[in-house]
Write a protein that holds these residues in place. Structure first.
Motif, mmCIF file in Angstrom:
data_model
loop_
_atom_site.group_PDB
_atom_site.id
_atom_site.type_symbol
_atom_site.label_atom_id
_atom_site.label_comp_id
_atom_site.label_asym_id
_atom_site.label_seq_id
_atom_site.Cartn_x
_atom_site.Cartn_y
_atom_site.Cartn_z
ATOM 1 N N SER A 27 0.839 -1.205 0.000
ATOM 2 C CA SER A 27 0.000 0.000 0.000
ATOM 3 C C SER A 27 0.873 1.255 0.000
ATOM 4 O O SER A 27 0.559 2.229 -0.679
ATOM 5 C CB SER A 27 -0.968 0.000 1.187
ATOM 6 O OG SER A 27 -0.310 0.249 2.404
ATOM 7 N N PHE A 28 1.987 1.216 0.744
ATOM 8 C CA PHE A 28 2.915 2.349 0.731
ATOM 9 C C PHE A 28 3.529 2.519 -0.651
ATOM 10 O O PHE A 28 3.655 3.638 -1.146
ATOM 11 C CB PHE A 28 4.031 2.146 1.767
ATOM 12 C CG PHE A 28 3.694 2.665 3.131
ATOM 13 C CD1 PHE A 28 4.379 3.740 3.653
ATOM 14 C CD2 PHE A 28 2.702 2.074 3.886
ATOM 15 C CE1 PHE A 28 4.084 4.222 4.927
ATOM 16 C CE2 PHE A 28 2.391 2.539 5.143
ATOM 17 C CZ PHE A 28 3.080 3.624 5.668
ATOM 18 N N SER A 29 3.936 1.413 -1.276
ATOM 19 C CA SER A 29 4.601 1.526 -2.575
ATOM 20 C C SER A 29 3.646 2.069 -3.632
ATOM 21 O O SER A 29 4.050 2.888 -4.460
ATOM 22 C CB SER A 29 5.183 0.183 -3.018
ATOM 23 O OG SER A 29 4.164 -0.741 -3.347
ATOM 24 N N ARG A 31 1.105 4.093 -3.133
ATOM 25 C CA ARG A 31 0.919 5.523 -2.858
ATOM 26 C C ARG A 31 2.150 6.313 -3.290
ATOM 27 O O ARG A 31 2.063 7.400 -3.854
ATOM 28 C CB ARG A 31 0.637 5.720 -1.366
ATOM 29 C CG ARG A 31 0.320 7.138 -0.968
ATOM 30 C CD ARG A 31 -1.049 7.555 -1.497
ATOM 31 N NE ARG A 31 -1.421 8.842 -1.000
ATOM 32 C CZ ARG A 31 -1.391 9.967 -1.722
ATOM 33 N NH1 ARG A 31 -1.026 9.925 -2.992
ATOM 34 N NH2 ARG A 31 -1.740 11.112 -1.192
ATOM 35 N N MET A 32 3.338 5.749 -3.032
ATOM 36 C CA MET A 32 4.572 6.438 -3.400
ATOM 37 C C MET A 32 4.758 6.501 -4.910
ATOM 38 O O MET A 32 5.247 7.514 -5.441
ATOM 39 C CB MET A 32 5.766 5.776 -2.719
ATOM 40 C CG MET A 32 5.782 6.044 -1.220
ATOM 41 S SD MET A 32 6.955 5.136 -0.189
ATOM 42 C CE MET A 32 8.353 4.885 -1.173
ATOM 43 N N ALA A 56 1.248 13.451 0.133
ATOM 44 C CA ALA A 56 1.502 12.013 0.195
ATOM 45 C C ALA A 56 2.552 11.704 1.257
ATOM 46 O O ALA A 56 2.397 10.754 2.036
ATOM 47 C CB ALA A 56 1.957 11.494 -1.167
ATOM 48 N N ILE A 57 3.605 12.503 1.315
ATOM 49 C CA ILE A 57 4.644 12.294 2.322
ATOM 50 C C ILE A 57 4.067 12.455 3.722
ATOM 51 O O ILE A 57 4.316 11.629 4.610
ATOM 52 C CB ILE A 57 5.822 13.268 2.097
ATOM 53 C CG1 ILE A 57 6.562 12.887 0.821
ATOM 54 C CG2 ILE A 57 6.765 13.291 3.300
ATOM 55 C CD1 ILE A 57 7.551 13.936 0.355
ATOM 56 N N GLU A 59 0.936 12.094 4.669
ATOM 57 C CA GLU A 59 0.017 10.978 4.931
ATOM 58 C C GLU A 59 0.783 9.700 5.280
ATOM 59 O O GLU A 59 0.465 9.033 6.269
ATOM 60 C CB GLU A 59 -0.856 10.723 3.701
ATOM 61 C CG GLU A 59 -1.729 9.491 3.820
ATOM 62 C CD GLU A 59 -2.240 9.003 2.480
ATOM 63 O OE1 GLU A 59 -2.484 7.786 2.369
ATOM 64 O OE2 GLU A 59 -2.386 9.815 1.546
ATOM 65 N N LEU A 60 1.778 9.363 4.486
ATOM 66 C CA LEU A 60 2.537 8.131 4.721
ATOM 67 C C LEU A 60 3.327 8.201 6.022
ATOM 68 O O LEU A 60 3.394 7.217 6.765
ATOM 69 C CB LEU A 60 3.459 7.839 3.538
ATOM 70 C CG LEU A 60 2.732 7.479 2.242
ATOM 71 C CD1 LEU A 60 3.724 7.358 1.100
ATOM 72 C CD2 LEU A 60 1.929 6.202 2.399
ATOM 73 N N HIS A 61 3.893 9.345 6.326
ATOM 74 C CA HIS A 61 4.606 9.506 7.593
ATOM 75 C C HIS A 61 3.642 9.312 8.761
ATOM 76 O O HIS A 61 3.966 8.612 9.732
ATOM 77 C CB HIS A 61 5.266 10.881 7.657
ATOM 78 C CG HIS A 61 5.992 11.125 8.941
ATOM 79 N ND1 HIS A 61 5.411 11.775 9.990
ATOM 80 C CD2 HIS A 61 7.223 10.770 9.339
ATOM 81 C CE1 HIS A 61 6.266 11.840 10.987
ATOM 82 N NE2 HIS A 61 7.377 11.234 10.618
ATOM 83 N N ARG A 63 0.863 7.578 8.819
ATOM 84 C CA ARG A 63 0.481 6.162 8.911
ATOM 85 C C ARG A 63 1.594 5.337 9.549
ATOM 86 O O ARG A 63 1.331 4.473 10.383
ATOM 87 C CB ARG A 63 0.174 5.604 7.527
ATOM 88 C CG ARG A 63 -1.191 6.011 7.001
ATOM 89 C CD ARG A 63 -1.441 5.533 5.587
ATOM 90 N NE ARG A 63 -1.215 4.110 5.408
ATOM 91 C CZ ARG A 63 -1.092 3.537 4.208
ATOM 92 N NH1 ARG A 63 -1.178 4.264 3.117
ATOM 93 N NH2 ARG A 63 -0.894 2.251 4.111
ATOM 94 N N MET A 64 2.813 5.606 9.180
ATOM 95 C CA MET A 64 3.920 4.822 9.722
ATOM 96 C C MET A 64 4.145 5.136 11.193
ATOM 97 O O MET A 64 4.317 4.241 12.012
ATOM 98 C CB MET A 64 5.201 5.078 8.934
ATOM 99 C CG MET A 64 6.349 4.192 9.377
ATOM 100 S SD MET A 64 7.824 4.405 8.390
ATOM 101 C CE MET A 64 7.319 3.626 6.861
#
Length: 84
Positions: A27-29, A31-32, A56-57, A59-61, A63-64
């Protein structure tokens, strides 16, 4: 180190099974990849996708960090039975 350990050590360290970790990574890949494409388009046409990469950065940060912070919190202990 066994072959099984190579595939399960890191997922276990973040509180996931192998397949849960695979799903999160996929899912991360995805989105990236989309964000990278948006950044490429933005490079050609600066008036398009102005905030897509940074959003996107962020959001992903989130989530992580949110996912990992669950592991850092102390887990509630089960109540002891009376007379223990």
């Amino acid at each position: 180190m066994s072959l099984r350990t190579l595939f399960t050590e890191h997922p276990k360290s973040v509180g996931e099974s192998y397949f849960e970790h695979m799903g999160m990574a996929f899912s991360f890949s995805g989105r990236m990849l989309l964000a990278g494409l948006a950044c490429f388009v933005h490079g050609l046409f600066p008036f398009l996708c102005v905030k897509t990469g940074s959003m996107a950065i962020t959001e992903l940060h989130g989530r992580m960090v949110t996912n990992r912070s669950k592991l850092d919190r102390p887990q509630p202990q089960a109540a002891q039975a009376v007379g223990d």
